[in-house]
Design an enzyme around this catalytic site. Sequence first.
Site, PDB file in Angstrom:
ATOM      1  N   VAL A   1      -1.987  -8.681  12.422  1.00 14.40           N
ATOM      2  CA  VAL A   1      -1.981  -8.373  13.664  1.00 14.40           C
ATOM      3  C   VAL A   1      -3.614  -8.558  15.140  1.00 14.40           C
ATOM      4  O   VAL A   1      -3.622  -9.292  15.857  1.00 14.40           O
ATOM      5  CB  VAL A   1      -1.358  -7.759  14.654  1.00 14.40           C
ATOM      6  CG1 VAL A   1      -1.427  -7.167  16.828  1.00 14.40           C
ATOM      7  CG2 VAL A   1       0.131  -7.237  14.366  1.00 14.40           C
TER       8      VAL A   1
ATOM      9  N   GLY B   1       3.347  -3.756  11.157  1.00 14.46           N
ATOM     10  CA  GLY B   1       2.656  -4.103  10.454  1.00 14.46           C
ATOM     11  C   GLY B   1       2.171  -3.013   8.980  1.00 14.46           C
ATOM     12  O   GLY B   1       3.072  -2.510   8.947  1.00 14.46           O
TER      13      GLY B   1
ATOM     14  N   ASP C   1       0.833  -0.124   9.479  1.00 14.00           N
ATOM     15  CA  ASP C   1       1.765   0.618  10.121  1.00 14.00           C
ATOM     16  C   ASP C   1       2.611   0.879   9.811  1.00 14.00           C
ATOM     17  O   ASP C   1       3.073   2.537  10.340  1.00 14.00           O
ATOM     18  CB  ASP C   1       0.549   0.712  11.240  1.00 14.00           C
ATOM     19  CG  ASP C   1       0.751   1.765  12.448  1.00 14.00           C
ATOM     20  OD1 ASP C   1       0.722   2.399  13.499  1.00 14.00           O
ATOM     21  OD2 ASP C   1       1.077   2.974  11.905  1.00 14.00           O
TER      22      ASP C   1
ATOM     23  N   ILE D   1       0.604  -1.719   0.130  1.00 11.24           N
ATOM     24  CA  ILE D   1      -0.183   0.100  -0.453  1.00 11.24           C
ATOM     25  C   ILE D   1       1.052   1.142  -0.161  1.00 11.24           C
ATOM     26  O   ILE D   1       0.386   2.712  -0.531  1.00 11.24           O
ATOM     27  CB  ILE D   1      -1.222  -0.043   1.222  1.00 11.24           C
ATOM     28  CG1 ILE D   1      -2.228   1.132   0.858  1.00 11.24           C
ATOM     29  CG2 ILE D   1       0.138   0.223   2.237  1.00 11.24           C
ATOM     30  CD1 ILE D   1      -3.434   0.743   1.770  1.00 11.24           C
TER      31      ILE D   1
HETATM   32  N1  APR Z   1       0.785  -2.760   2.673  1.00 18.69           N
HETATM   33  C1  APR Z   1      -0.593  -3.700   2.403  1.00 18.69           C
HETATM   34  N2  APR Z   1      -0.925  -4.504   3.290  1.00 18.69           N
HETATM   35  C2  APR Z   1      -0.123  -5.029   4.115  1.00 18.69           C
HETATM   36  C3  APR Z   1       1.111  -4.227   4.428  1.00 18.69           C
HETATM   37  C4  APR Z   1       1.579  -3.312   2.914  1.00 18.69           C
HETATM   38  N3  APR Z   1       3.038  -2.809   3.325  1.00 18.69           N
HETATM   39  N4  APR Z   1       1.584  -4.726   5.697  1.00 18.69           N
HETATM   40  C5  APR Z   1       0.544  -6.026   6.359  1.00 18.69           C
HETATM   41  N5  APR Z   1      -0.325  -5.194   5.153  1.00 18.69           N
HETATM   42  C6  APR Z   1      -1.542  -6.457   5.503  1.00 18.69           C
HETATM   43  C7  APR Z   1      -1.267  -7.228   6.260  1.00 18.69           C
HETATM   44  O1  APR Z   1      -0.936  -8.706   5.731  1.00 18.69           O
HETATM   45  C8  APR Z   1      -2.910  -7.857   6.829  1.00 18.69           C
HETATM   46  O2  APR Z   1      -3.897  -8.810   5.842  1.00 18.69           O
HETATM   47  O3  APR Z   1      -2.195  -5.245   6.477  1.00 18.69           O
HETATM   48  C9  APR Z   1      -3.504  -6.470   6.815  1.00 18.69           C
HETATM   49  C10 APR Z   1      -3.875  -5.433   7.936  1.00 18.69           C
HETATM   50  O4  APR Z   1      -1.997  -6.239   9.441  1.00 18.69           O
HETATM   51  P1  APR Z   1      -1.789  -5.402  10.704  1.00 18.69           P
HETATM   52  O5  APR Z   1      -1.076  -3.754   9.747  1.00 18.69           O
HETATM   53  O6  APR Z   1      -0.802  -6.524  11.405  1.00 18.69           O
HETATM   54  O7  APR Z   1      -2.908  -4.016  10.977  1.00 18.69           O
HETATM   55  P2  APR Z   1      -4.311  -5.069  12.099  1.00 18.69           P
HETATM   56  O8  APR Z   1      -4.130  -6.313  11.737  1.00 18.69           O
HETATM   57  O9  APR Z   1      -5.515  -3.682  12.010  1.00 18.69           O
HETATM   58  O10 APR Z   1      -3.224  -4.241  13.274  1.00 18.69           O
HETATM   59  C11 APR Z   1      -3.339  -3.267  14.307  1.00 18.69           C
HETATM   60  O11 APR Z   1      -0.830  -3.858  14.345  1.00 18.69           O
HETATM   61  O12 APR Z   1       0.839  -2.881  13.132  1.00 18.69           O
HETATM   62  C12 APR Z   1       0.193  -3.057  14.495  1.00 18.69           C
HETATM   63  O13 APR Z   1       0.238  -0.683  15.082  1.00 18.69           O
HETATM   64  C13 APR Z   1      -0.967  -1.357  14.414  1.00 18.69           C
HETATM   65  O14 APR Z   1      -1.423  -2.061  16.807  1.00 18.69           O
HETATM   66  C14 APR Z   1      -1.447  -1.659  15.231  1.00 18.69           C
HETATM   67  C15 APR Z   1      -2.301  -3.364  15.307  1.00 18.69           C
END
Ligand code: APR
Length: 171
Positions: free
Chosen positions: A121, A33, A35, A12
């Site tokens: 996560v 992730g 973020d 993304i």
């Molecule tokens: N581009 C697109 N999608 C991504 C990317 C990227 N670069 N990196 C990870 N993802 C996907 C993951 O594979 C997952 O399907 O984004 C989706 C959401 O995963 P997370 O990033 O773990 O977010 P979430 O499950 O909403 O958890 C949020 O995780 O990173 C921490 O600070 C954040 O505490 C918060 C929690």
Amino acid sequence: MNERIAILIGDITRQHVDAIVNAANSSLLGGGGVDGAIHRAAGPELLEECRRIGGCPTGETRLTRGYRLPATWVIHTVGPVWRGGQHGEDELLASCYRNSLALAVQHGIRTIAFPAISTGVYGFPMAPAAHIAVREVNDFLEHDPSIERVVFVCYSQEAYKAYEAELNKPE
Ligand code: APR
């Protein structure tokens, strides 16, 4: 299905859209992730702006600039942590999508990319999360002509297949 909706497998942070949506946590101070990837790509100014915002409740959204990202804006939203499905998770996830689109329209944002919010996560099962995402975006686009393009950016084949199945469901 709505021709203004697209899905792709990719990162993304590389998307050339007006706004990308960040799956943040309520502190807005970064994490792992998507973020973590967004903060790494945007650079330190993003965290400085997030610090000034001072957090975001689950289901709500906050807008910042994109800084070094190709996207002009970042819409930060905080998805629900999956706790088995009996704690309002579905509605909170739906509000992440609705509130992100409403914020985009408010700021004249016309192209927007979403990750699969809460499916990493936070443990939300992929198929129901994709169902909620596609349903909410489709409903919103039916009532609002100003959003030109919504891209679901999947980070795995599993995610892509879940979104593809939802997009190909008969009306
Ligand atoms: N581009 C697109 N999608 C991504 C990317 C990227 N670069 N990196 C990870 N993802 C996907 C993951 O594979 C997952 O399907 O984004 C989706 C959401 O995963 P997370 O990033 O773990 O977010 P979430 O499950 O909403 O958890 C949020 O995780 O990173 C921490 O600070 C954040 O505490 C918060 C929690």
